[in-house]
Design an enzyme around this catalytic site. Structure first.
Site, PDB file in Angstrom:
ATOM      1  N   LYS A 170     -11.700  28.112  43.525  1.00 36.74           N
ATOM      2  CA  LYS A 170     -10.552  28.809  44.121  1.00 36.74           C
ATOM      3  C   LYS A 170      -9.285  28.533  43.314  1.00 36.74           C
ATOM      4  CE  LYS A 170     -10.935  26.747  48.167  1.00 36.74           C
ATOM      5  NZ  LYS A 170     -12.110  25.889  47.898  1.00 36.74           N
ATOM      6  N   ARG A 209      -8.442  28.295  56.973  1.00 40.74           N
ATOM      7  CA  ARG A 209      -9.681  27.529  56.878  1.00 40.74           C
ATOM      8  C   ARG A 209     -10.400  27.432  58.215  1.00 40.74           C
ATOM      9  NH1 ARG A 209      -8.679  24.122  52.187  1.00 40.74           N
ATOM     10  NH2 ARG A 209     -10.506  22.874  51.840  1.00 40.74           N
ATOM     11  N   ARG A 266     -15.271  16.615  38.228  1.00 37.72           N
ATOM     12  CA  ARG A 266     -13.814  16.498  38.321  1.00 37.72           C
ATOM     13  C   ARG A 266     -13.403  15.077  38.680  1.00 37.72           C
ATOM     14  NH1 ARG A 266     -10.878  20.380  42.394  1.00 37.72           N
ATOM     15  NH2 ARG A 266     -11.842  18.945  43.863  1.00 37.72           N
ATOM     16  N   ARG A 286      -9.637  12.759  41.698  1.00 39.09           N
ATOM     17  CA  ARG A 286      -9.069  13.196  42.981  1.00 39.09           C
ATOM     18  C   ARG A 286      -9.691  12.367  44.085  1.00 39.09           C
ATOM     19  NH1 ARG A 286      -8.757  19.472  44.947  1.00 39.09           N
ATOM     20  NH2 ARG A 286      -9.828  18.773  46.824  1.00 39.09           N
ATOM     21  N   ARG A 331     -16.857  17.516  53.257  1.00 41.65           N
ATOM     22  CA  ARG A 331     -16.066  18.740  53.036  1.00 41.65           C
ATOM     23  C   ARG A 331     -16.967  19.965  53.095  1.00 41.65           C
ATOM     24  NH1 ARG A 331     -13.746  16.876  47.567  1.00 41.65           N
ATOM     25  NH2 ARG A 331     -12.997  19.008  47.294  1.00 41.65           N
TER      26      ARG A 331
HETATM   27  P1  AP5 Z   1     -11.532  24.209  41.581  1.00 37.55           P
HETATM   28  O1  AP5 Z   1     -10.965  25.409  40.950  1.00 37.55           O
HETATM   29  O2  AP5 Z   1     -10.648  23.028  41.761  1.00 37.55           O
HETATM   30  O3  AP5 Z   1     -12.254  24.589  42.961  1.00 37.55           O
HETATM   31  P2  AP5 Z   1     -11.655  24.728  44.409  1.00 37.55           P
HETATM   32  O4  AP5 Z   1     -12.451  25.786  45.079  1.00 37.55           O
HETATM   33  O5  AP5 Z   1     -10.188  24.886  44.353  1.00 37.55           O
HETATM   34  O6  AP5 Z   1     -12.095  23.316  44.994  1.00 37.55           O
HETATM   35  P3  AP5 Z   1     -11.255  22.255  45.810  1.00 37.55           P
HETATM   36  O7  AP5 Z   1     -11.976  20.962  45.666  1.00 37.55           O
HETATM   37  O8  AP5 Z   1      -9.821  22.287  45.477  1.00 37.55           O
HETATM   38  O9  AP5 Z   1     -11.468  22.828  47.243  1.00 37.55           O
HETATM   39  P4  AP5 Z   1     -11.250  22.221  48.613  1.00 37.55           P
HETATM   40  O10 AP5 Z   1     -11.319  23.421  49.459  1.00 37.55           O
HETATM   41  O11 AP5 Z   1     -12.199  21.132  48.936  1.00 37.55           O
HETATM   42  O12 AP5 Z   1      -9.853  21.453  48.509  1.00 37.55           O
HETATM   43  P5  AP5 Z   1      -8.354  21.786  48.948  1.00 37.55           P
HETATM   44  O13 AP5 Z   1      -7.477  21.207  47.934  1.00 37.55           O
HETATM   45  O14 AP5 Z   1      -8.199  23.189  49.334  1.00 37.55           O
HETATM   46  O15 AP5 Z   1     -12.825  23.772  40.729  1.00 37.55           O
HETATM   47  C1  AP5 Z   1     -13.521  22.583  41.037  1.00 37.55           C
HETATM   48  C2  AP5 Z   1     -13.992  21.913  39.723  1.00 37.55           C
HETATM   49  O16 AP5 Z   1     -14.934  22.779  39.085  1.00 37.55           O
HETATM   50  C3  AP5 Z   1     -12.863  21.683  38.710  1.00 37.55           C
HETATM   51  O17 AP5 Z   1     -13.133  20.525  37.994  1.00 37.55           O
HETATM   52  C4  AP5 Z   1     -12.965  22.926  37.818  1.00 37.55           C
HETATM   53  O18 AP5 Z   1     -12.488  22.681  36.531  1.00 37.55           O
HETATM   54  C5  AP5 Z   1     -14.458  23.199  37.813  1.00 37.55           C
HETATM   55  N1  AP5 Z   1     -14.788  24.631  37.687  1.00 37.55           N
HETATM   56  C6  AP5 Z   1     -14.114  25.699  38.209  1.00 37.55           C
HETATM   57  N2  AP5 Z   1     -14.733  26.861  37.909  1.00 37.55           N
HETATM   58  C7  AP5 Z   1     -15.855  26.521  37.202  1.00 37.55           C
HETATM   59  C8  AP5 Z   1     -16.913  27.274  36.600  1.00 37.55           C
HETATM   60  N3  AP5 Z   1     -16.945  28.617  36.687  1.00 37.55           N
HETATM   61  N4  AP5 Z   1     -17.889  26.586  35.964  1.00 37.55           N
HETATM   62  C9  AP5 Z   1     -17.862  25.246  35.883  1.00 37.55           C
HETATM   63  N5  AP5 Z   1     -16.878  24.457  36.404  1.00 37.55           N
HETATM   64  C10 AP5 Z   1     -15.883  25.095  37.058  1.00 37.55           C
HETATM   65  O19 AP5 Z   1      -8.223  20.920  50.303  1.00 37.55           O
HETATM   66  C11 AP5 Z   1      -8.233  19.512  50.248  1.00 37.55           C
HETATM   67  C12 AP5 Z   1      -8.030  18.926  51.634  1.00 37.55           C
HETATM   68  O20 AP5 Z   1      -6.721  19.277  52.131  1.00 37.55           O
HETATM   69  C13 AP5 Z   1      -8.975  19.395  52.731  1.00 37.55           C
HETATM   70  O21 AP5 Z   1     -10.200  18.689  52.706  1.00 37.55           O
HETATM   71  C14 AP5 Z   1      -8.147  19.116  53.985  1.00 37.55           C
HETATM   72  O22 AP5 Z   1      -8.166  17.739  54.297  1.00 37.55           O
HETATM   73  C15 AP5 Z   1      -6.752  19.500  53.539  1.00 37.55           C
HETATM   74  N6  AP5 Z   1      -6.444  20.924  53.793  1.00 37.55           N
HETATM   75  C16 AP5 Z   1      -6.181  21.877  52.847  1.00 37.55           C
HETATM   76  N7  AP5 Z   1      -5.975  23.074  53.394  1.00 37.55           N
HETATM   77  C17 AP5 Z   1      -6.122  22.899  54.731  1.00 37.55           C
HETATM   78  C18 AP5 Z   1      -6.063  23.792  55.837  1.00 37.55           C
HETATM   79  N8  AP5 Z   1      -5.819  25.115  55.678  1.00 37.55           N
HETATM   80  N9  AP5 Z   1      -6.280  23.290  57.084  1.00 37.55           N
HETATM   81  C19 AP5 Z   1      -6.537  21.982  57.273  1.00 37.55           C
HETATM   82  N10 AP5 Z   1      -6.618  21.087  56.262  1.00 37.55           N
HETATM   83  C20 AP5 Z   1      -6.411  21.538  54.997  1.00 37.55           C
HETATM   84 MG    MG Z   2      -8.539  23.783  45.019  1.00 35.70          MG
END
Ligand code: AP5
Ligand code: MG
Length: 190
Positions: free
Chosen positions: A13, A88, A127, A133, A144
């Site tokens: 994402k 979410r 990552r 992270r 997650r």
């Molecule tokens: P990346 O692009 O970082 O993927 P992502 O989908 O953004 O994954 P996240 O880990 O950020 O998602 P998440 O939903 O768990 O975390 P968030 O920060 O939203 O890619 C991942 C890895 O793969 C990277 O190393 C990248 O380089 C690699 N990659 C990408 N594309 C690739 C490809 N095509 N091939 C190979 N490798 C690739 O949320 C974190 C926390 O915040 C939550 O757990 C929660 O506690 C809180 N939070 C956030 N939003 C809310 C909400 N709306 N409500 C409640 N709590 C929330």
């Molecule tokens: Mg992300």
């Protein structure tokens, strides 16, 4: 254009949203990035968020809806935005709809990045080695993913029902995924 990027943890994402938002010249609003910034600055929100995030649990809906309501009210979001990590839960999706409706708006497109679980875990552990992270440990990654399945995955059916969902194969190189995403966005604009 108003978009929500949907997909499980590690689906890409953030990777794709950054690039697409730049191409469309709209703000990329990532709740995860905002919360990590708050944790790093040790603000009240950051202190509250840290406990949830380190366990892979979601923050309460009202906290997140409050933050995103403020962000979306900024003038830079008038012509469009790309949301990443929000909504979410169904409650968050309904709150977003209400917020947009109150200003005579609606979402244009919700791309869903589909990636198999094994690949997700592999990416996030990769990552962890590179960026360290705090929530990229095997146990927290599993949690997650569980929460995604229980709370966020149902949003796909909801947005499909609204006629805005577009599922995109999220495996392959980031460039390959971006090409698929770009063609879906272009079809929407056309
Ligand atoms: P990346 O692009 O970082 O993927 P992502 O989908 O953004 O994954 P996240 O880990 O950020 O998602 P998440 O939903 O768990 O975390 P968030 O920060 O939203 O890619 C991942 C890895 O793969 C990277 O190393 C990248 O380089 C690699 N990659 C990408 N594309 C690739 C490809 N095509 N091939 C190979 N490798 C690739 O949320 C974190 C926390 O915040 C939550 O757990 C929660 O506690 C809180 N939070 C956030 N939003 C809310 C909400 N709306 N409500 C409640 N709590 C929330
Ligand atoms: Mg992300």
């Amino acid at each position: 254009m108003k978009l929500v990027m949907l997909g499980p943890p590690g689906a890409g994402k953030g990777t794709q949203a950054k690039r697409l938002a730049k191409a469309l010249d709209i703000p990329h609003l990532s709740t995860g990035d905002m919360l990590r910034d708050a944790v790093a600055r040790a603000t009240d929100l950051g202190r509250q968020a840290e406990g949830y995030m380190s366990k892979g649990e979601l923050l309460p809906d009202d906290v997140i809806v409050g933050i995103m309501g403020d962000a979306l009210a900024e003038s830079r979001c008038v012509k469009g935005f790309l949301l990443d990590g929000f909504p979410r839960t169904m409650a968050q999706a309904e709150a977003l709809d209400q917020l947009l409706e109150s200003r005579g708006d609606r979402l244009d497109l919700v791309p869903l990045l589909a990636v198999g679980e094994e690949e997700l875990v592999k990416r996030l552990l990769g990552r962890a080695r590179l960026e360290g992270r705090a929530d990229d440990t095997e146990d927290v990654i599993r949690r997650r993913l569980e929460i995604y399945t229980a709370q966020t995955k149902p949003l796909a059916a909801y947005y499909r029902g609204c006629g805005v969902l577009s599922e995109i194969a999220g495996e392959g190189t980031p460039d390959e995924v971006y090409e698929r995403l770009e063609s879906v966005v272009k079809a929407q604009v056309a």
